[in-house]
Design a protein around this motif. Structure first.
Motif, short mmCIF file in Angstrom:
data_model
loop_
_atom_site.label_atom_id
_atom_site.label_comp_id
_atom_site.label_asym_id
_atom_site.label_seq_id
_atom_site.Cartn_x
_atom_site.Cartn_y
_atom_site.Cartn_z
N GLY A 145 0.81 -1.22 0.00
CA GLY A 145 0.00 0.00 0.00
C GLY A 145 0.84 1.26 0.00
N THR A 146 1.95 1.25 0.74
CA THR A 146 2.82 2.43 0.79
C THR A 146 3.54 2.63 -0.53
OG1 THR A 146 3.08 2.11 3.16
CG2 THR A 146 4.68 3.52 2.08
N TRP A 147 4.01 1.54 -1.13
CA TRP A 147 4.70 1.67 -2.42
C TRP A 147 3.76 2.20 -3.50
CZ3 TRP A 147 7.80 -3.51 -3.02
CH2 TRP A 147 9.08 -3.34 -2.47
N VAL A 148 2.58 1.61 -3.56
CA VAL A 148 1.65 1.94 -4.63
C VAL A 148 0.91 3.25 -4.35
CG1 VAL A 148 -0.41 1.16 -5.87
CG2 VAL A 148 1.37 -0.48 -5.27
N PHE A 149 0.49 3.47 -3.12
CA PHE A 149 -0.32 4.63 -2.79
C PHE A 149 0.46 5.57 -1.87
CE2 PHE A 149 -3.21 0.96 -3.36
CZ PHE A 149 -3.80 1.36 -4.55
N ASP A 150 0.04 5.65 -0.59
CA ASP A 150 0.77 6.44 0.39
C ASP A 150 0.71 5.72 1.74
OD1 ASP A 150 -1.75 6.90 1.41
OD2 ASP A 150 -1.80 9.02 0.91
#
Length: 183
Positions: A145-150
């Motif tokens: 989730g952090t890699w793709v979004f925030d």
């Protein structure tokens, strides 16, 4: 002729006695101080109570072991997540992540242990497996989730995957066993 005897044990039929030899004290006889039951029911009650205490101690040891294992696994998952998200973490951030991961793993284990225990103590064997699957979900969801979004989307995805994975195994086993666990 009266003979002095000493009770040295018991069996289902009654007491086991032996003659007290002249000059020999009862305290020095074998089995001195051993509990002697007056009836078979007393013996069975004592054995049942002893088994219950042993079972409680066993579950307490399992709970401690599962808590520690899950805390360690949570710290490892947090460390791996931190390495995947940040290439150069500092000492304070690393220590914080490992501490939070350990607390999260411990707390999640206790929650899962309590929830599956509602269905019976035999299901508590699932708590460690379910918790560690949930921790994998935390790490994978947060990292992805952090890699793709925030970061916040990573937290949401990680939390969602945690509870899906932590609840899936017990739900499947409890449902498939029909209330009679063989775990």
């Amino acid at each position: 002729m009266a003979t002095e005897v000493v009770v040295v044990g018991d069996d289902p039929i009654g007491l086991i006695v032996r003659p007290l030899e002249p000059g020999r004290e009862g305290e020095r006889l074998p089995n001195h101080g051993q509990i002697v039951y007056a009836t078979q029911q007393e013996r069975e009650d004592a054995v049942e109570k002893s088994d219950q205490i042993a079972s409680q101690q066993d579950w307490a040891a399992r709970r401690r072991g599962g808590s520690l294992m899950s805390a360690a696994f949570g710290a490892i998952a947090a460390g791996l997540t931190l390495c995947a998200v940040r290439t150069q973490p500092n000492g304070v951030l690393t220590a914080s992540a490992l501490t939070i991961g350990a607390l999260w793993g411990f707390s999640l284990y206790r929650l899962v242990y309590w929830v599956v225990g509602v269905f019976g103590t035999a299901y508590r064997n699932l708590a460690t497996i379910s918790t560690n699957l949930g921790l994998v979900g935390t790490a994978a969801g947060f990292t992805l989730g952090t890699w793709v979004f925030d970061v916040w989307d990573g937290v949401i995805l990680g939390t969602f995957l945690t509870f899906v994975l932590a609840s899936a195994v017990p739900a499947i086993v409890i449902r498939s066993s029909g209330g009679t666990p063989d775990v």
